[in-house]
Write an enzyme that holds these catalytic residues in place. Structure first.
Site, mmCIF file in Angstrom:
data_model
loop_
_atom_site.group_PDB
_atom_site.id
_atom_site.type_symbol
_atom_site.label_atom_id
_atom_site.label_comp_id
_atom_site.label_asym_id
_atom_site.label_seq_id
_atom_site.Cartn_x
_atom_site.Cartn_y
_atom_site.Cartn_z
ATOM 1 N N ASP A 144 3.443 -9.880 -50.115
ATOM 2 C CA ASP A 144 3.895 -9.091 -48.955
ATOM 3 C C ASP A 144 2.747 -8.555 -48.087
ATOM 4 O O ASP A 144 2.907 -8.391 -46.872
ATOM 5 C CB ASP A 144 4.723 -7.896 -49.433
ATOM 6 C CG ASP A 144 6.158 -8.283 -49.779
ATOM 7 O OD1 ASP A 144 6.685 -9.231 -49.186
ATOM 8 O OD2 ASP A 144 6.749 -7.615 -50.645
ATOM 9 N N HIS B 30 3.641 -3.713 -52.641
ATOM 10 C CA HIS B 30 4.280 -2.422 -52.525
ATOM 11 C C HIS B 30 5.222 -2.114 -53.685
ATOM 12 O O HIS B 30 5.930 -1.100 -53.645
ATOM 13 C CB HIS B 30 5.041 -2.347 -51.199
ATOM 14 C CG HIS B 30 6.251 -3.268 -51.140
ATOM 15 N ND1 HIS B 30 7.511 -2.798 -50.862
ATOM 16 C CD2 HIS B 30 6.392 -4.575 -51.356
ATOM 17 C CE1 HIS B 30 8.378 -3.795 -50.867
ATOM 18 N NE2 HIS B 30 7.719 -4.882 -51.175
ATOM 19 N N HIS C 213 16.041 -4.964 -46.591
ATOM 20 C CA HIS C 213 16.143 -3.746 -47.416
ATOM 21 C C HIS C 213 17.402 -2.973 -47.050
ATOM 22 O O HIS C 213 17.331 -1.790 -46.717
ATOM 23 C CB HIS C 213 14.911 -2.850 -47.230
ATOM 24 C CG HIS C 213 13.665 -3.435 -47.823
ATOM 25 N ND1 HIS C 213 12.405 -3.124 -47.372
ATOM 26 C CD2 HIS C 213 13.473 -4.319 -48.830
ATOM 27 C CE1 HIS C 213 11.503 -3.783 -48.065
ATOM 28 N NE2 HIS C 213 12.126 -4.512 -48.965
ATOM 29 N N HIS D 97 5.441 -13.568 -46.055
ATOM 30 C CA HIS D 97 6.308 -13.511 -44.869
ATOM 31 C C HIS D 97 5.464 -13.785 -43.627
ATOM 32 O O HIS D 97 4.362 -13.240 -43.487
ATOM 33 C CB HIS D 97 6.928 -12.122 -44.681
ATOM 34 C CG HIS D 97 7.845 -11.691 -45.777
ATOM 35 N ND1 HIS D 97 9.065 -12.294 -46.019
ATOM 36 C CD2 HIS D 97 7.744 -10.690 -46.688
ATOM 37 C CE1 HIS D 97 9.654 -11.683 -47.024
ATOM 38 N NE2 HIS D 97 8.875 -10.720 -47.460
ATOM 39 N N TYR E 37 5.331 -3.945 -39.994
ATOM 40 C CA TYR E 37 5.476 -4.138 -41.439
ATOM 41 C C TYR E 37 4.704 -3.052 -42.202
ATOM 42 O O TYR E 37 5.212 -2.419 -43.123
ATOM 43 C CB TYR E 37 4.963 -5.535 -41.817
ATOM 44 C CG TYR E 37 5.415 -5.996 -43.171
ATOM 45 C CD1 TYR E 37 6.541 -6.788 -43.313
ATOM 46 C CD2 TYR E 37 4.726 -5.636 -44.320
ATOM 47 C CE1 TYR E 37 6.970 -7.211 -44.559
ATOM 48 C CE2 TYR E 37 5.136 -6.054 -45.566
ATOM 49 C CZ TYR E 37 6.261 -6.844 -45.680
ATOM 50 O OH TYR E 37 6.681 -7.253 -46.914
ATOM 51 N N HIS F 111 5.118 -11.395 -57.016
ATOM 52 C CA HIS F 111 5.987 -10.242 -56.719
ATOM 53 C C HIS F 111 7.427 -10.637 -57.046
ATOM 54 O O HIS F 111 7.850 -11.741 -56.712
ATOM 55 C CB HIS F 111 5.828 -9.905 -55.237
ATOM 56 C CG HIS F 111 6.653 -8.769 -54.745
ATOM 57 N ND1 HIS F 111 6.981 -7.673 -55.506
ATOM 58 C CD2 HIS F 111 7.212 -8.533 -53.514
ATOM 59 C CE1 HIS F 111 7.691 -6.831 -54.777
ATOM 60 N NE2 HIS F 111 7.863 -7.326 -53.573
ATOM 61 N N ASP G 90 13.780 -11.208 -52.495
ATOM 62 C CA ASP G 90 13.536 -12.103 -51.351
ATOM 63 C C ASP G 90 12.522 -13.184 -51.711
ATOM 64 O O ASP G 90 12.447 -14.220 -51.043
ATOM 65 C CB ASP G 90 13.095 -11.325 -50.100
ATOM 66 C CG ASP G 90 11.895 -10.437 -50.324
ATOM 67 O OD1 ASP G 90 11.798 -9.813 -51.396
ATOM 68 O OD2 ASP G 90 11.036 -10.348 -49.421
ATOM 69 N N GLU H 124 10.382 -9.018 -56.140
ATOM 70 C CA GLU H 124 11.509 -8.582 -55.295
ATOM 71 C C GLU H 124 12.362 -9.820 -54.955
ATOM 72 O O GLU H 124 11.825 -10.915 -54.718
ATOM 73 C CB GLU H 124 11.003 -7.890 -54.024
ATOM 74 C CG GLU H 124 12.120 -7.146 -53.324
ATOM 75 C CD GLU H 124 11.645 -6.202 -52.209
ATOM 76 O OE1 GLU H 124 10.429 -6.137 -51.930
ATOM 77 O OE2 GLU H 124 12.519 -5.537 -51.613
HETATM 78 FE FE1 FEO Z 1 8.589 -6.857 -51.404
HETATM 79 FE FE2 FEO Z 1 9.014 -9.492 -49.362
HETATM 80 O O1 FEO Z 1 9.375 -8.426 -50.830
#
Ligand code: FEO
Length: 394
Positions: A165, A146, A24, A226, A193, A80, A84, A82
């Site tokens: 996540d 999130h 981020h 993750h 996290y 998700h 990544d 995002e």
């Molecule tokens: Fe919210 Fe691992 O991306």
């Protein structure tokens, strides 16, 4: 690292990023690296769940190719968007252009914004199910856990939850399961996290877990996007999320300070002694030499937060300001606090710290304590008593 069969016919095809140190932008430090977990389900309908970061796409495709031809993929689930995770989306669509894509409405909008194109979307909502053949997949929307698009995927027959996540940890690994790794590190990284990413959404975390319990979903494995997979401690991490989400705290205080000529540091040490005299567990951090993410992690289960600074230009030192900016964004639940510091010819640090602490939702339980220039013996006694009184409130 090769592919790993996490349950019969379900393969981890993710990638491990040993060298990432910042996520981020500069906001989240990842001293232990991370992983981007993607899962391939072999059934009558071959299904891919989530992708990887753009920098790992070639390796990821090679892993999928070890198991199947990617053009055989029938279904793609995007929990998700995002980058990544969604970084691999355009590449996999080159191979599996006819695959049907399952995601939330916000997921569809986000994918189109990031990767415009013609795709076969099927927007799903909580409770919607699809049948792969031997397995049934159920979707659970999880907005703001999130991102607005976030969604969980649950495989009934396997009692397997893939929450992206949620329940993740930024850890690079050579062994994928929780029980194959150091438990302290795994839970510490899960806590970090939560503290640094999910804290603002705590009430939603609690509601989501209660919703899942109400739905009667049995969970014996949680495979996040993750870090390691929870196969031995899924209940424990869910319990931890409930505690963190509710803002449950221990008899613990975190003192965060910065100091110009050690006067504020002397005050901090005396206040710490006062807190300790009441049996409070204390963490003392100088903000300019401590990772802010680590401080935030310790605050998650602390009851009290004390913030201090010397005065510079009628306000606080810059690293204290940075820390407070983070805290004000995260708004930890149900904390008490106070501010203190030394000053020379003008004040300003304590007043500005208090303003920011209020913005962070912290209830100030004592008037700020300010001491001119250097704290003398009597001043340090005052500091000790100050800490002791707060200790009694914890
Ligand atoms: Fe919210 Fe691992 O991306």
């Amino acid at each position: 690292m090769s592919t790993i069969e996490i349950k019969k016919g379900i393969h981890w095809v993710g990638t491990v990023d040993w060298n990432i140190r910042s996520f981020h932008g500069p906001a989240y430090h990842t001293q232990r690296g991370t992983s981007y977990n993607s899962y391939l389900i072999l059934d009558e309908k071959i299904t891919l769940v989530d992708f990887v970061d753009i920098h790992f796409v070639e390796e990821w495709i090679r892993k999928i190719q070890q198991i199947i031809d990617p053009s055989e993929i029938d279904y793609i689930i995007v929990n998700h968007i995002e980058p990544d995770h969604s970084g691999g989306f355009p590449k996999i669509m080159e191979y599996a252009s006819n695959a049907k894509i399952f995601c939330s409405q916000k997921g569809k909008e986000g994918l189109m914004a990031h990767y415009p194109g013609e795709y076969r979307f099927e927007v799903v909502q909580t409770g919607d199910c699809i049948h792969l053949g031997e397995r049934t997949i159920q979707f659970i929307e999880a907005p703001m856990l999130h991102w607005p698009d976030s969604m969980f995927t649950y495989i009934e027959e396997e009692k397997l939850l893939m929450p992206n996540d949620a329940f993740g940890q930024h850890i690079a690994f050579s062994k994928i399961f929780d029980d194959e790794n150091d438990q302290c590190i795994v839970f510490e990284e899960a806590k970090k996290y939560y503290a640094n990413i999910l804290t603002p959404f705590s009430s939603l975390v609690v509601k989501k877990i209660e919703e899942i319990v109400k739905m009667g979903l049995e969970i014996d494995m949680i495979a996040p996007s993750h870090g390691v997979i929870w196969r031995s401690y899924p209940d424990k991490i869910i319990e931890k999320y409930m505690q963190w989400g509710k803002g449950e705290s221990e008899r613990k205080a975190v003192i965060v300070y910065d100091t110009m000529w050690n006067s504020t540091e002397k005050m901090a040490n005396a206040i710490m002694e006062g807190l300790m005299s009441e049996g409070v567990d204390v963490r003392l951090y100088r903000s300019s030499i401590t990772d802010t993410n680590d401080i935030i992690t310790e605050i998650l289960d602390a009851k009290a937060v004390l913030v201090a600074s010397s005065v510079i230009n009628r306000t606080m030192l810059p690293d204290v300001a940075y820390f407070l900016e983070e805290l004000a964004g995260l708004k930890p639940k149900d904390k008490i606090g106070a501010s203190f510091g030394s000053y020379g010819w003008s004040k300003g640090a304590v007043a500005n710290i208090e303003k920011k602490m209020k913005e962070a939702g912290i209830k100030l339980v004592k008037e700020g304590l300010e001491i001119n220039y250097v704290p003398m013996k009597e001043d340090l006694k005052v500091c000790f008593e100050y800490g002791k009184e707060i200790g009694k409130m914890i």
